[in-house]
Design an enzyme around this catalytic site. Structure first.
Site, PDB file in Angstrom:
ATOM      1  CB  THR A  69     -29.240   2.844 -23.296  1.00 27.53           C
ATOM      2  OG1 THR A  69     -28.086   2.902 -22.457  1.00 27.53           O
ATOM      3  CG2 THR A  69     -29.300   1.500 -23.990  1.00 27.53           C
ATOM      4  CE  LYS A  70     -25.168   5.764 -19.683  1.00 32.28           C
ATOM      5  NZ  LYS A  70     -24.695   4.416 -19.993  1.00 32.28           N
TER       6      LYS A  70
END
Ligand SMILES: *Cc1c(COP(=O)(O)O)cnc(C)c1O
Length: 382
Positions: free
Chosen positions: A185-186
């Site tokens: 998700t980064k």
């Protein structure tokens, strides 16, 4: 009822170039950390403006390596915000040290409060971890000065903040050690991945050895015929990234500027659409997004006081708007309950009101308008 749209909470910018880079690695038939990883490290270090970097298998490993190479061990204390991901507290505990939780500054600034940190420093304090919440810088000038004065190490958890240039320098390079994560998700993802940078050459070399069982030569060197055997000089782990991950990361790094531009447009739009909603607070809302650089990793709001968050989240979910919470404060998690000796009034006050809305570079303006409208309409009836 309006037509239900399904918005994606998070997404990445993976495209054909990553596919080609991975194909090259697979075709080369060397998959564990080697020259592609070295290239990724050099590219990331160059982008940060530092001499070198050590890529590891995830951000938690980066924090472990950071704390271990700073000498954190039994009897030590590490001061950190409670309002962050549990990884820093977990790695501190793993090393036999005690996490000490500090409050955040205010509902408008969810980074650790330097005054709260200062009040918690003792003879046992070995390190302080600052986290750049949602991509906005913690108060690095104050934290840097205070920790330097006391001979305490400063670790930056920059998992939310790749390549953010502030007045104090690039986030992750201001403290003694900086840690990055490339989780799914980064802003930069390699699936799973992490990276460590630091201002001390010997410590960075120790980080590189710790990544690979503290062996004196790496498998890659032996594969190249450069070293015949190895010794083990300290306790190490297997935190090596794969060449597959490093190949993805190298391409992802080149996409970061475009990604940030899109995140800026989305964040600006969210701010406009949600401004003036009574009781709704947009943390960091007073930071000028043009002059104040931020990775804009998350778009977080605080719901009006007294509103039932679970109920709001369920209503939004039914309207096709997934949400998240960053984070359940660490001192409230079962395993860490009782660790805290001081009160964390701001953290306790904001914890139940935190709501993270969808934000990623592939989001359309229509998605943003839809999310903001649905949130406003859900709140209007509560
Ligand atoms: C993602 C994250 C981590 C951990 O990184 P992993 O790669 O998931 O191990 C640590 N701290 C913060 C603030 C994070 O967001």
């Amino acid at each position: 009822m309006t037509t239900v749209r399904q918005v994606q909470f998070s997404d990445n910018t993976i495209g054909e170039e990553e596919v080609a880079a991975v194909t090259d690695v697979l075709t080369s038939r060397w998959l564990s950390a080697g020259k592609v990883t070295r290239r990724f490290e050099r590219a990331f270090a160059d982008a940060l403006g530092v001499p070198d970097a050590v890529a590891v298998s995830n951000g938690t490993a980066a924090l472990h390596v950071a704390l271990a190479t700073l000498g954190v061990g039994p009897g030590d204390e590490v001061v950190m915000p409670s309002l962050t991901f549990v990884a820093g507290a977990a790695m501190t505990t793993l090393l036999g040290a005690r996490p000490v939780f500090a409050d955040v500054r205010s509902e408008h600034d969810l980074t650790v409060d330097p005054d709260a940190v200062e009040a918690l420093l003792t003879d046992r304090t070995k390190a302080v971890i600052a986290m750049h919440y949602s991509g906005f810088s913690a108060d690095m000038p104050k934290l840097r000065a205070m920790t330097a004065d006391r001979g305490v190490a400063l670790v930056e958890d920059a998992a939310h903040a790749p390549l953010v240039l502030t007045d104090s320098g690039m986030l992750g390079t201001i403290g003694d050690v900086g840690c990055f994560s490339f989780y799914a998700t980064k802003n930069i993802t390699t699936g799973e991945g992490g990276l460590v940078v630091g201002n001390n050459e010997a410590r960075l070399a120790a980080s590189r050895r710790m990544r690979s069982h503290h062996m004196t030569s790496a498998t890659w060197d032996r594969h190249q015929g450069g070293a015949l055997s190895y010794d083990v000089t300290a306790l190490g782990m297997n935190y090596r990234p794969t060449e597959i991950a490093s190949a993805i990361g190298t391409v992802q790094l080149s996409r970061l500027d475009a990604d940030r531009k899109r995140r800026l447009a989305i964040t600006t739009r969210y701010r406009e659409l949600l401004a003036g909603r009574p009781g709704l607070v947009i943390p960091f809302g007073d930071r000028d997004l043009v002059t104040e650089d931020s990775a804009l990793h998350l778009f977080v709001v605080l719901l009006p006081e007294g509103v039932d968050r679970t109920d709001v989240r369920e209503a939004l979910r039914q309207r096709g708007v997934p949400t998240s919470v960053h984070y359940p404060p660490t001192h409230q998690l079962s395993f860490y309950r009782g660790t805290t000796v001081t009160d964390l009034p701001v953290t306790d006050r904001v914890a139940g009101r935190l709501l993270t809305l969808p934000l990623h570079a592939r989001m359309s303006d229509e998605d943003v308008d839809y999310v903001a409208n649905e949130l406003r309409s859900v709140l209007a009836t509560r």
